[in-house]
Scaffold this motif. Sequence first.
Motif, PDB file in Angstrom:
ATOM      1  N   ARG A 160       1.028  11.427 -14.349  1.00  0.00           N
ATOM      2  CA  ARG A 160       0.265  11.557 -13.101  1.00  0.00           C
ATOM      3  C   ARG A 160      -0.673  10.370 -12.975  1.00  0.00           C
ATOM      4  O   ARG A 160      -1.869  10.484 -13.148  1.00  0.00           O
ATOM      5  CB  ARG A 160      -0.497  12.864 -13.095  1.00  0.00           C
ATOM      6  N   GLU A 161      -0.071   9.238 -12.675  1.00  0.00           N
ATOM      7  CA  GLU A 161      -0.847   8.016 -12.552  1.00  0.00           C
ATOM      8  C   GLU A 161      -0.970   7.634 -11.086  1.00  0.00           C
ATOM      9  O   GLU A 161       0.021   7.587 -10.371  1.00  0.00           O
ATOM     10  CB  GLU A 161      -0.161   6.872 -13.300  1.00  0.00           C
ATOM     11  N   GLU A 162      -2.186   7.404 -10.656  1.00  0.00           N
ATOM     12  CA  GLU A 162      -2.383   6.897  -9.303  1.00  0.00           C
ATOM     13  C   GLU A 162      -1.927   5.450  -9.283  1.00  0.00           C
ATOM     14  O   GLU A 162      -2.184   4.701 -10.231  1.00  0.00           O
ATOM     15  CB  GLU A 162      -3.865   6.978  -8.904  1.00  0.00           C
ATOM     16  N   HIS A 163      -1.226   5.073  -8.251  1.00  0.00           N
ATOM     17  CA  HIS A 163      -0.802   3.680  -8.142  1.00  0.00           C
ATOM     18  C   HIS A 163      -0.747   3.291  -6.675  1.00  0.00           C
ATOM     19  O   HIS A 163      -0.537   4.133  -5.800  1.00  0.00           O
ATOM     20  CB  HIS A 163       0.561   3.462  -8.806  1.00  0.00           C
ATOM     21  N   GLU A 164      -0.980   2.034  -6.457  1.00  0.00           N
ATOM     22  CA  GLU A 164      -0.908   1.483  -5.112  1.00  0.00           C
ATOM     23  C   GLU A 164       0.557   1.377  -4.717  1.00  0.00           C
ATOM     24  O   GLU A 164       1.385   0.929  -5.501  1.00  0.00           O
ATOM     25  CB  GLU A 164      -1.551   0.092  -5.099  1.00  0.00           C
ATOM     26  N   LEU A 165       0.890   1.838  -3.513  1.00  0.00           N
ATOM     27  CA  LEU A 165       2.268   1.695  -3.040  1.00  0.00           C
ATOM     28  C   LEU A 165       2.591   0.220  -2.860  1.00  0.00           C
ATOM     29  O   LEU A 165       1.748  -0.558  -2.395  1.00  0.00           O
ATOM     30  CB  LEU A 165       2.473   2.420  -1.715  1.00  0.00           C
ATOM     31  N   LEU A 166       3.801  -0.149  -3.244  1.00  0.00           N
ATOM     32  CA  LEU A 166       4.260  -1.513  -3.022  1.00  0.00           C
ATOM     33  C   LEU A 166       4.484  -1.720  -1.528  1.00  0.00           C
ATOM     34  O   LEU A 166       4.709  -0.744  -0.794  1.00  0.00           O
ATOM     35  CB  LEU A 166       5.561  -1.751  -3.789  1.00  0.00           C
ATOM     36  N   PRO A 167       4.443  -2.968  -1.065  1.00  0.00           N
ATOM     37  CA  PRO A 167       4.625  -3.205   0.377  1.00  0.00           C
ATOM     38  C   PRO A 167       5.904  -2.590   0.938  1.00  0.00           C
ATOM     39  O   PRO A 167       5.884  -1.987   2.018  1.00  0.00           O
ATOM     40  CB  PRO A 167       4.638  -4.736   0.483  1.00  0.00           C
ATOM     41  N   TRP A 168       7.027  -2.669   0.228  1.00  0.00           N
ATOM     42  CA  TRP A 168       8.273  -2.116   0.756  1.00  0.00           C
ATOM     43  C   TRP A 168       8.204  -0.590   0.827  1.00  0.00           C
ATOM     44  O   TRP A 168       8.811   0.016   1.710  1.00  0.00           O
ATOM     45  CB  TRP A 168       9.485  -2.593  -0.047  1.00  0.00           C
ATOM     46  N   GLU A 169       7.448   0.040  -0.091  1.00  0.00           N
ATOM     47  CA  GLU A 169       7.293   1.491  -0.057  1.00  0.00           C
ATOM     48  C   GLU A 169       6.468   1.911   1.167  1.00  0.00           C
ATOM     49  O   GLU A 169       6.781   2.914   1.821  1.00  0.00           O
ATOM     50  CB  GLU A 169       6.637   1.989  -1.340  1.00  0.00           C
ATOM     51  N   LYS A 170       5.445   1.122   1.480  1.00  0.00           N
ATOM     52  CA  LYS A 170       4.647   1.391   2.681  1.00  0.00           C
ATOM     53  C   LYS A 170       5.500   1.247   3.929  1.00  0.00           C
ATOM     54  O   LYS A 170       5.406   2.052   4.860  1.00  0.00           O
ATOM     55  CB  LYS A 170       3.447   0.439   2.748  1.00  0.00           C
ATOM     56  N   ARG A 171       6.363   0.214   3.947  1.00  0.00           N
ATOM     57  CA  ARG A 171       7.245   0.011   5.101  1.00  0.00           C
ATOM     58  C   ARG A 171       8.255   1.153   5.225  1.00  0.00           C
ATOM     59  O   ARG A 171       8.581   1.598   6.323  1.00  0.00           O
ATOM     60  CB  ARG A 171       7.944  -1.342   5.013  1.00  0.00           C
ATOM     61  N   CYS A 172       8.730   1.638   4.095  1.00  0.00           N
ATOM     62  CA  CYS A 172       9.669   2.758   4.093  1.00  0.00           C
ATOM     63  C   CYS A 172       8.995   3.998   4.687  1.00  0.00           C
ATOM     64  O   CYS A 172       9.588   4.712   5.505  1.00  0.00           O
ATOM     65  CB  CYS A 172      10.159   3.036   2.675  1.00  0.00           C
ATOM     66  N   HIS A 173       7.762   4.244   4.269  1.00  0.00           N
ATOM     67  CA  HIS A 173       7.028   5.390   4.800  1.00  0.00           C
ATOM     68  C   HIS A 173       6.787   5.226   6.307  1.00  0.00           C
ATOM     69  O   HIS A 173       6.944   6.173   7.077  1.00  0.00           O
ATOM     70  CB  HIS A 173       5.697   5.554   4.062  1.00  0.00           C
ATOM     71  N   ALA A 174       6.429   4.025   6.718  1.00  0.00           N
ATOM     72  CA  ALA A 174       6.233   3.756   8.145  1.00  0.00           C
ATOM     73  C   ALA A 174       7.539   3.943   8.917  1.00  0.00           C
ATOM     74  O   ALA A 174       7.547   4.493  10.023  1.00  0.00           O
ATOM     75  CB  ALA A 174       5.690   2.340   8.349  1.00  0.00           C
ATOM     76  N   LEU A 175       8.653   3.504   8.331  1.00  0.00           N
ATOM     77  CA  LEU A 175       9.956   3.688   8.965  1.00  0.00           C
ATOM     78  C   LEU A 175      10.247   5.169   9.173  1.00  0.00           C
ATOM     79  O   LEU A 175      10.723   5.578  10.238  1.00  0.00           O
ATOM     80  CB  LEU A 175      11.054   3.041   8.125  1.00  0.00           C
ATOM     81  N   ALA A 176       9.942   5.984   8.160  1.00  0.00           N
ATOM     82  CA  ALA A 176      10.145   7.432   8.292  1.00  0.00           C
ATOM     83  C   ALA A 176       9.332   7.980   9.458  1.00  0.00           C
ATOM     84  O   ALA A 176       9.829   8.797  10.248  1.00  0.00           O
ATOM     85  CB  ALA A 176       9.763   8.143   6.999  1.00  0.00           C
ATOM     86  N   ASP A 177       8.094   7.522   9.585  1.00  0.00           N
ATOM     87  CA  ASP A 177       7.241   7.971  10.689  1.00  0.00           C
ATOM     88  C   ASP A 177       7.809   7.551  12.044  1.00  0.00           C
ATOM     89  O   ASP A 177       7.823   8.337  12.991  1.00  0.00           O
ATOM     90  CB  ASP A 177       5.819   7.430  10.528  1.00  0.00           C
ATOM     91  N   VAL A 178       8.283   6.309  12.138  1.00  0.00           N
ATOM     92  CA  VAL A 178       8.846   5.814  13.400  1.00  0.00           C
ATOM     93  C   VAL A 178      10.125   6.568  13.757  1.00  0.00           C
ATOM     94  O   VAL A 178      10.316   6.976  14.911  1.00  0.00           O
ATOM     95  CB  VAL A 178       9.109   4.289  13.340  1.00  0.00           C
ATOM     96  N   LEU A 179      11.001   6.764  12.773  1.00  0.00           N
ATOM     97  CA  LEU A 179      12.251   7.493  13.032  1.00  0.00           C
ATOM     98  C   LEU A 179      11.954   8.914  13.507  1.00  0.00           C
ATOM     99  O   LEU A 179      12.646   9.425  14.389  1.00  0.00           O
ATOM    100  CB  LEU A 179      13.123   7.519  11.777  1.00  0.00           C
ATOM    101  N   ASP A 180      10.934   9.535  12.947  1.00  0.00           N
ATOM    102  CA  ASP A 180      10.545  10.885  13.372  1.00  0.00           C
ATOM    103  C   ASP A 180       9.915  10.845  14.761  1.00  0.00           C
ATOM    104  O   ASP A 180      10.275  11.632  15.641  1.00  0.00           O
ATOM    105  CB  ASP A 180       9.579  11.487  12.354  1.00  0.00           C
TER     106      ASP A 180
END
Length: 118
Positions: free
Chosen positions: A24-44
């Motif tokens: 259970r380590e907190e970590h900063e999302l990598l840029p591509w992971e942030k873009r993937c999450h944003a893509l999910a939001d846009v597709l929805d």
Amino acid sequence: MATGDFVSRLPNDIGGFEAGSVGREEHELLPWEKRCHALADVLDFKKIINTEEKRKGVEALGETLIGKLPYYERWIVAFANILFTKGILTPTELAEKMAQVEARFADAEPPDGTDVAD
């Protein structure tokens, strides 16, 4: 016979199985992971792929892929498969776009100075 005997588990349903400890380590999302999450939001938002479709798309990957792919890579593969099924994107179009992106970065040196091929 128990109710559980009539219901099969989905590939990502691993509750109750023996497993090691969960990191259970907190970590900063990598840029591509942030873009993937944003893509999910846009597709929805655009009503192209909703959260339920994404969940089912990840489950459809099967136990082997779910076990091998990291979290956001599962999303990407699920998105592609759903877009293929809906006729919004073809595998050829995706391959061509991936080649274009790869070509843009082929000569770029990574920020940490390591070789991309390593």
